[in-house]
Design a protein around this motif. Structure first.
Motif, PDB file in Angstrom:
ATOM      1  N   MET A   1       0.853  -1.205   0.000  1.00 12.69           N
ATOM      2  CA  MET A   1       0.000   0.000   0.000  1.00 12.69           C
ATOM      3  C   MET A   1       0.873   1.233   0.000  1.00 12.69           C
ATOM      4  O   MET A   1       1.922   1.278   0.627  1.00 12.69           O
ATOM      5  CB  MET A   1      -0.879  -0.031   1.262  1.00 12.69           C
ATOM      6  CG  MET A   1      -2.013   0.973   1.236  1.00 12.69           C
ATOM      7  SD  MET A   1      -3.220   0.544  -0.023  1.00 12.69           S
ATOM      8  CE  MET A   1      -4.065   2.097  -0.199  1.00 12.69           C
ATOM      9  N   TYR A   2       0.472   2.245  -0.745  1.00  9.88           N
ATOM     10  CA  TYR A   2       1.317   3.408  -0.940  1.00  9.88           C
ATOM     11  C   TYR A   2       1.576   4.164   0.355  1.00  9.88           C
ATOM     12  O   TYR A   2       2.608   4.784   0.523  1.00  9.88           O
ATOM     13  CB  TYR A   2       0.679   4.317  -1.975  1.00  9.88           C
ATOM     14  CG  TYR A   2       1.670   5.295  -2.532  1.00  9.88           C
ATOM     15  CD1 TYR A   2       2.771   4.821  -3.245  1.00  9.88           C
ATOM     16  CD2 TYR A   2       1.561   6.656  -2.322  1.00  9.88           C
ATOM     17  CE1 TYR A   2       3.704   5.682  -3.747  1.00  9.88           C
ATOM     18  CE2 TYR A   2       2.501   7.527  -2.829  1.00  9.88           C
ATOM     19  CZ  TYR A   2       3.561   7.041  -3.541  1.00  9.88           C
ATOM     20  OH  TYR A   2       4.496   7.894  -4.035  1.00  9.88           O
ATOM     21  N   VAL A   3       0.611   4.087   1.266  1.00  7.60           N
ATOM     22  CA  VAL A   3       0.772   4.764   2.550  1.00  7.60           C
ATOM     23  C   VAL A   3       2.092   4.351   3.199  1.00  7.60           C
ATOM     24  O   VAL A   3       2.796   5.156   3.781  1.00  7.60           O
ATOM     25  CB  VAL A   3      -0.408   4.431   3.484  1.00  7.60           C
ATOM     26  CG1 VAL A   3      -0.164   5.000   4.866  1.00  7.60           C
ATOM     27  CG2 VAL A   3      -1.701   5.000   2.916  1.00  7.60           C
ATOM     28  N   LYS A   6       4.989   6.333   1.832  1.00  6.23           N
ATOM     29  CA  LYS A   6       5.030   7.687   2.362  1.00  6.23           C
ATOM     30  C   LYS A   6       5.450   7.682   3.828  1.00  6.23           C
ATOM     31  O   LYS A   6       5.744   8.716   4.386  1.00  6.23           O
ATOM     32  CB  LYS A   6       3.670   8.365   2.178  1.00  6.23           C
ATOM     33  CG  LYS A   6       3.426   8.697   0.707  1.00  6.23           C
ATOM     34  CD  LYS A   6       3.072  10.136   0.511  1.00  6.23           C
ATOM     35  CE  LYS A   6       3.108  10.481  -0.975  1.00  6.23           C
ATOM     36  NZ  LYS A   6       2.762  11.867  -1.212  1.00  6.23           N
ATOM     37  N   GLY A   7       5.468   6.513   4.414  1.00  4.94           N
ATOM     38  CA  GLY A   7       6.088   6.345   5.725  1.00  4.94           C
ATOM     39  C   GLY A   7       5.351   7.075   6.812  1.00  4.94           C
ATOM     40  O   GLY A   7       4.272   6.684   7.208  1.00  4.94           O
TER      41      GLY A   7
ATOM     42  N   PRO B   4      -6.830   7.014   0.619  1.00  5.62           N
ATOM     43  CA  PRO B   4      -5.972   5.877   0.295  1.00  5.62           C
ATOM     44  C   PRO B   4      -4.507   6.236   0.079  1.00  5.62           C
ATOM     45  O   PRO B   4      -3.653   5.378   0.160  1.00  5.62           O
ATOM     46  CB  PRO B   4      -6.584   5.328  -0.998  1.00  5.62           C
ATOM     47  CG  PRO B   4      -7.266   6.499  -1.616  1.00  5.62           C
ATOM     48  CD  PRO B   4      -7.735   7.343  -0.483  1.00  5.62           C
ATOM     49  N   VAL B   5      -4.212   7.467  -0.248  1.00  3.45           N
ATOM     50  CA  VAL B   5      -2.823   7.766  -0.592  1.00  3.45           C
ATOM     51  C   VAL B   5      -2.167   8.748   0.371  1.00  3.45           C
ATOM     52  O   VAL B   5      -1.084   9.220   0.131  1.00  3.45           O
ATOM     53  CB  VAL B   5      -2.694   8.326  -2.030  1.00  3.45           C
ATOM     54  CG1 VAL B   5      -3.065   7.259  -3.024  1.00  3.45           C
ATOM     55  CG2 VAL B   5      -3.538   9.568  -2.210  1.00  3.45           C
ATOM     56  N   ARG B   6      -2.807   9.058   1.447  1.00  4.86           N
ATOM     57  CA  ARG B   6      -2.167   9.968   2.402  1.00  4.86           C
ATOM     58  C   ARG B   6      -2.125   9.282   3.759  1.00  4.86           C
ATOM     59  O   ARG B   6      -3.126   8.759   4.213  1.00  4.86           O
ATOM     60  CB  ARG B   6      -2.979  11.263   2.547  1.00  4.86           C
ATOM     61  CG  ARG B   6      -3.230  11.970   1.236  1.00  4.86           C
ATOM     62  CD  ARG B   6      -2.062  12.875   0.881  1.00  4.86           C
ATOM     63  NE  ARG B   6      -2.385  13.649  -0.277  1.00  4.86           N
ATOM     64  CZ  ARG B   6      -1.728  13.551  -1.453  1.00  4.86           C
ATOM     65  NH1 ARG B   6      -0.724  12.718  -1.572  1.00  4.86           N
ATOM     66  NH2 ARG B   6      -2.061  14.297  -2.460  1.00  4.86           N
ATOM     67  N   SER B   7      -1.002   9.361   4.397  1.00  4.58           N
ATOM     68  CA  SER B   7      -0.960   8.813   5.746  1.00  4.58           C
ATOM     69  C   SER B   7      -1.534   9.856   6.694  1.00  4.58           C
ATOM     70  O   SER B   7      -1.652  11.029   6.346  1.00  4.58           O
ATOM     71  CB  SER B   7       0.464   8.436   6.106  1.00  4.58           C
ATOM     72  OG  SER B   7       1.309   9.535   5.930  1.00  4.58           O
ATOM     73  N   ASP B  98       4.222  14.512   4.520  1.00 10.59           N
ATOM     74  CA  ASP B  98       4.202  13.219   5.218  1.00 10.59           C
ATOM     75  C   ASP B  98       5.224  12.240   4.659  1.00 10.59           C
ATOM     76  O   ASP B  98       5.205  11.074   5.000  1.00 10.59           O
ATOM     77  CB  ASP B  98       2.789  12.607   5.145  1.00 10.59           C
ATOM     78  CG  ASP B  98       2.308  12.436   3.715  1.00 10.59           C
ATOM     79  OD1 ASP B  98       3.035  12.852   2.794  1.00 10.59           O
ATOM     80  OD2 ASP B  98       1.204  11.893   3.523  1.00 10.59           O
ATOM     81  N   THR B  99       6.124  12.686   3.797  1.00 12.86           N
ATOM     82  CA  THR B  99       7.184  11.774   3.347  1.00 12.86           C
ATOM     83  C   THR B  99       8.187  11.596   4.486  1.00 12.86           C
ATOM     84  O   THR B  99       8.389  12.495   5.301  1.00 12.86           O
ATOM     85  CB  THR B  99       7.889  12.324   2.098  1.00 12.86           C
ATOM     86  OG1 THR B  99       8.008  13.725   2.241  1.00 12.86           O
ATOM     87  CG2 THR B  99       7.103  12.022   0.836  1.00 12.86           C
ATOM     88  N   THR B 100       8.807  10.442   4.503  1.00 16.56           N
ATOM     89  CA  THR B 100       9.630  10.051   5.646  1.00 16.56           C
ATOM     90  C   THR B 100      10.684  11.088   6.013  1.00 16.56           C
ATOM     91  O   THR B 100      10.847  11.446   7.174  1.00 16.56           O
ATOM     92  CB  THR B 100      10.340   8.716   5.342  1.00 16.56           C
ATOM     93  OG1 THR B 100       9.501   7.955   4.485  1.00 16.56           O
ATOM     94  CG2 THR B 100      10.612   7.960   6.590  1.00 16.56           C
TER      95      THR B 100
END
Lengths: 367, 306
Positions: A1-3, A6-7, B4-7, B98-100
């Motif tokens: 999963m892409y999440v 993005k870590g 779905p694509v954002r933490s 939100d990137t590491t």
């Protein structure tokens, strides 16, 4: 999963926890103590001190433990700590002529004042795995025999040659404080003190390969080990408040002086020149490779033609630092999808153009 | 619905927690923003010099940082030197909060400087970025700090720094122009898609850092101060507010920024730069904004309109 890509904070926490567990390994195996690392992995400690540019055996041992034995990572930890320390004043030049010698050899003379002292070396061991070491709990080896008379004064071999006029005299050092690579960026052309600083903290493997290349025709070197010595030297400071020099302790260093023939140029007669290597701790391979590369980098000053990689100071000095190199190589692990996206769009655009051009002549032919 | 694509700690739904101060406050074991005051002063002097000569690279005594080279040590040192206790810091990587690596750097400053952090471009006074310029236009009271891997725009054409310094002194950028000419002659357009060199104030050729060409026009006459820090290469450079910045091009082949020709799948934007996300192994694709804050804002507006 892409999440997951993005870590985010939770992923970082979990990764750190996993790392800590991996560092410790199987908890049924006793934990490694810093004293064990410092005493029994002493050459790893020395390498980390040299490349970490920080003389502290205890901290180097801690860095090795924390880095799980990754010595470049350990050097990085030590450097990152070192950068937070205040800098008082430059020390007086180390007087390696007055070194308390543990090892001293010369390849250019069969015997010489002070003699050849082998010291603790792998040189004449047979590299056969010693299975007895695998059985732990053996009693410590008996103390090594000591010379009856001790060792006398040990003049430097380079001085013996210089007294005869055969060794090129180094230009007198400038009175100004020496440059400090850790405070000022490298500048080119780099003066020799700056080059030597960069080499002293440079990666052992990189310098080894470059030094080796000079022996194989890439740099026209004909080196001899005039002298290699290992031992303890006093560090002397002259604090401005006191105005006189005081000794603040001793450090173990390895020093190598390589002799190289030089054809002479202009006013200078044919003579020997020297390449110099100095490394913290017991690091002979490093000190020797450094001496070879130092000599190769003198090409510009001696009016030699610069043809080989080892003679090219920008190439050597800008790529010798393993903390810099590992950072930039490993940063490729960071996300680059924004740039990659623009590469994708660019490639699609160029391909669309090429395909349109290819299709056009065919359409003409069909008419 | 869970995006779905954002933490969760990204700029999520409008009204989400987007601004905070670390509850534990500043770590008292380190000086404010990690570096000692003398080092920060040295870096601020380099920054002032850089501002005085727009686009010119100023060497500085970069320090070894506790993050690796390539992770943004130059940007971190610049940010550390300009940060004050009342600043509000935003950190992005690839446009996203939100990137590491963005999370890691934001935490570093929350810990060592104790400053407030935000994910909202509009609220930030200092924004540290890797590879993007935010979509929302910046203001005069904002500073954008770029992380720079290779400050020398000519390095692929001439690797020797002593030589490139001479070329900059002579404003001799023929190498770059010939390269661009060859690209156009051979494939009809410039081959560079990101890190496309720019001419600053009509004088110095400058690497804009690896931002996509899409972002290059945002450099021109930007009201914010733009600072660039390269730690490993030990250089700082700057574009002062409202400075003209022109992407290298030819009159008959003007610079053309590129963007994937799709609307964002989340907010519907047709103007933001997009990330392409592979959704399956049968060629499925989805395009979403790279700038998470701009995307959340646009999604909020779209929601309100409905």
């Amino acid at each position: 999963m892409y999440v997951a890509v993005k870590g985010g904070e939770a992923a970082i926490e979990a990764a750190h926890a996993w790392l800590a567990a991996a560092r410790r390994g199987d908890p049924s195996v006793p934990e490694l103590g810093l004293a064990q690392i410092e005493q029994q992995l002493a050459l790893a400690v020395d390498r980390v001190m040299a490349e970490g540019s920080c003389h502290d055996r205890g901290l180097a041992a801690l860095a090795i433990k924390q880095a799980r034995g990754d010595l470049i990572e350990a050097a990085f930890l030590l450097r990152a700590y070192r950068t937070t320390l205040p800098r008082f004043t430059p020390a007086e030049p180390l007087d390696t002529g007055r070194m308390r010698v543990l090892r001293r050899i010369s390849a250019t003379y069969k015997d010489l004042p002070g003699g050849q002292v082998l010291g603790p070396t792998f040189d004449y061991t047979h590299r056969l795995l010693d299975f007895a070491l695998a059985a732990e709990g053996a009693p410590p080896p008996p103390p090594a025999p000591e010379a009856e008379s001790g060792v006398g004064p040990m003049p430097r071999v380079s001085e013996i040659l210089a007294a005869e006029g055969l060794m090129r005299r180094e230009p007198a050092g400038e009175e100004a404080p020496p440059p400090d690579l850790t405070r000022e960026p490298l500048r080119f052309p780099a003066p020799r003190p700056l080059r030597l600083q960069a080499l002293a903290r440079g990666d052992e493997g990189f310098l080894l390969g470059l030094g080796y290349s000079t022996q194989r025709g890439y740099g026209n070197a004909h080196p001899f080990v005039a002298e290699l010595r290992l031992g303890e030297v006093e560090v002397v400071l002259c604090p401005p408040e006191l105005g006189f020099p005081i000794s603040i302790g001793e450090v173990t260093v390895t020093e190598c002086q390589m002799v190289n023939q030089f054809a002479g140029a202009g006013e200078a007669p044919p003579q020997f020149t020297r390449g110099y290597g100095l490394a913290l701790g017991h690091s002979e391979r490093k000190a020797m490779a450094m001496a070879l590369v130092d000599r190769a980098l003198m090409a510009r000053e001696l009016g030699e033609e610069v043809l080989a990689p080892a003679q090219d100071e920008e190439f050597v000095l800008l790529h010798a630092d393993n903390v810099e190199a590992t950072g930039f190589v490993e940063h490729l692990k960071l996300p680059h999808h924004v740039d990659f996206q623009s590469e994708l769009e660019k490639l699609r655009s160029i391909r669309a153009r090429v395909e349109a051009e290819r299709a056009a002549p065919r359409a003409e032919a069909a008419e | 619905m869970r995006d779905p694509v954002r933490s969760p700690e990204g700029a999520g739904a409008p009204g989400a927690e987007h601004r905070r101060r670390e509850p534990e406050g500043r770590d008292p074991h380190y000086n404010f923003a990690y570096l000692d005051e003398a080092t920060k002063r040295m870096i601020r002097r380099a920054i002032l010099k850089a501002i005085a000569i727009p686009g010119h690279q100023i060497p500085f005594g970069a320090r070894e940082m506790p993050l690796p080279y390539g992770w943004g040590t130059g940007g971190i040192q610049v940010t550390a030197s300009i940060l004050g206790p009342s600043d509000v810091l935003k950190v992005i990587d690839q446009g996203a909060d939100d990137t590491t690596n963005a999370v890691s750097i934001r935490r570093f400053f929350a810990r060592t400087a104790g400053v407030a952090t935000t994910t909202r471009t509009a609220e930030a006074t200092v924004i540290q970025t890797r590879h993007r310029i935010p979509e929302r236009p910046l203001r005069e009271d904002q500073i954008l700090v770029f992380q720079v891997p290779m400050p020398e725009p000519l390095f692929r054409l001439e690797p020797r720094l002593a030589e490139t310094r001479r070329l900059h002194a002579l404003a001799d950028y023929s190498l770059a122009q010939v390269k661009l000419y060859e690209d156009i002659a051979q494939q009809g357009e410039s081959a560079s898609s990101y890190n496309h060199p720019v001419l600053v104030n009509g004088r110095y050729l400058m690497s804009p850092s690896p931002i996509p060409g899409f972002d290059n026009p945002k450099l021109d006459r930007n009201p914010a101060l733009l600072l660039f820090g390269a730690g490993r290469e030990k250089k700082i450079y700057a574009v002062p507010p409202y400075t003209p910045v022109k992407s290298l091009d030819f009159d008959d082949h003007p610079f053309a920024p590129m963007r994937a020709p799709h609307p964002c799948a989340l907010c519907g934007s047709t103007t933001h730069y997009l990330d392409e996300i592979v959704t399956d192994d049968r060629g499925g694709r989805m395009f979403v904004c790279s700038d998470t804050d701009a995307c959340a804002e646009a999604a909020g507006r779209a929601g309100a309109a409905r």
